[in-house]
Design an enzyme around this catalytic site. Structure first.
Site, short mmCIF file in Angstrom:
data_model
loop_
_atom_site.label_atom_id
_atom_site.label_comp_id
_atom_site.label_asym_id
_atom_site.label_seq_id
_atom_site.Cartn_x
_atom_site.Cartn_y
_atom_site.Cartn_z
CE LYS A 196 -3.78 2.18 2.51
NZ LYS A 196 -4.77 2.31 3.60
CE LYS A 223 -3.82 8.25 6.63
NZ LYS A 223 -5.13 7.14 6.84
CE LYS A 254 -6.48 2.04 -0.81
NZ LYS A 254 -7.28 2.08 0.31
#
Length: 330
Positions: A196, A223, A254
């Protein structure tokens, strides 16, 4: 050699093109993301995701029934948590009567055979919009993983078939797997968001759940300390292999379109199913361009979905799932 072999012979009609087509899209390819909110009678369109909605539990029932009739047999649940229930440790995530737990039961009650996967991360429950517990400006890894394991157990007890940790904390798959095994949930699967990336394509999703990181002093503004650097390729394989070793049944890449090289790398290296999440920004861009008349919505949608499967995706989580299946059924 030419002219004995003319490749265009296999392109002359739709019949021959269909007969030899290598990548076929079916309803079985899709995992449908669903957004759930508290209340009754709510079907709230997400402004940055046209024609996609948040549902209260009573209207979620009808949506699940429609998906099943279309041949869509798997859903991925997300919840929009009221602000007054958010804190730094995700306590509401462990509430056996919480919105996620009730959503799982709602889906299973109305359609017992629907495969239910659940988002496992703290950001919907965090007052700071992060996927982990924050202390002194740092995202705590191991403490967060323990909460994620408790959350996964709570989802399994409510009836989830798979939990889907989307947080990118180190070691959380093993922590979750051991917790599930210890409590006897040996058949509860884990779909890990293994690769991710810290992407700019998540904006509309964060609007949908009101889960964007807050802009406060001593709180990380993004993040990037836990989601992957989008410049990295081989790191994705390391992350994925570690998750499989720790007990992941399905791995995910992702976002989608900008990362199809990663999908193919992982597919070539591992032997478990690979999921791809075609994310909210990808959805919103096509919707906006089609609204402007700049792109043919259905043609581009099908080209993108086909590209994702062609790259190696066994499962496609997509907001286009209903649109695609309705188009296939015409």
């Amino acid at each position: 050699m030419y002219p004995l072999r003319r490749n265009r012979r296999l392109r002359t009609t739709e019949a021959i093109r269909s007969l030899i087509r290598e990548t076929i899209i079916t309803p079985n390819d899709f995992l449908v993301p669903l957004f759930v909110v508290e209340g009754k009678g709510i079907k709230d369109e997400i402004p940055s995701m046209p024609n996609y909605y948040r549902y209260s539990l009573d209207l979620l029932e009808g949506e699940v029934k429609e998906l099943w009739k279309l041949g869509l047999k798997s859903v991925l649940l997300f919840v929009k948590v009221p602000d007054n229930l958010k804190d730094n440790k995700g306590r509401e995530a462990l509430n056996p009567k919480g919105l996620m737990q009730r959503a799982i039961k709602t889906v299973k009650n109305v359609c017992p055979d629907m495969l239910v996967m659940t988002d496992v991360a703290l950001d919907p429950y965090s007052a700071y919009g992060h996927d982990g517990i924050i202390e002194k400006g740092q995202i705590l890894n191991d403490e967060t993983a323990e909460v994620l394991a408790e959350m996964s157990l709570s989802h399994a007890k409510a009836g989830a078939d798979f939990v889907a940790p989307s947080d990118m904390m180190d070691g959380r798959i093993l922590t979750i797997r051991e917790a599930l095994e210890d409590e006897g949930f040996i058949n509860t699967g884990i779909m890990s968001y293994s690769a991710k990336y810290a992407s700019a394509f998540y904006g509309p999703f964060r609007d949908a759940l009101d889960s964007a990181p807050v802009d406060l002093i001593n709180i990380p503004k993004d993040k990037k300390t836990y989601q992957m650097d989008y410049a990295n390729r081989f790191e994705a394989i390391r992350e994925t292999e570690m998750d499989i070793d720790e007990g992941a049944d399905i791995v995910m890449v992702k976002p989608g379109l900008c990362y199809l090289d990663i999908v193919r790398e992982i597919k070539n290296e591992i032997d478990v199913p690979v999921a791809v999440y075609q994310v909210s920004g990808e959805y919103a861009m096509l919707k906006a361009a089609a609204e402007k008349g700049w792109l043919d919505h259905d043609a581009v949608m099908m080209e993108q979905i086909t590209a994702i499967k062609r790259a190696g995706a066994d499962i496609i989580a997509s907001y286009f799932a209903k649109d695609v299946v309705k188009l296939l059924n015409k």
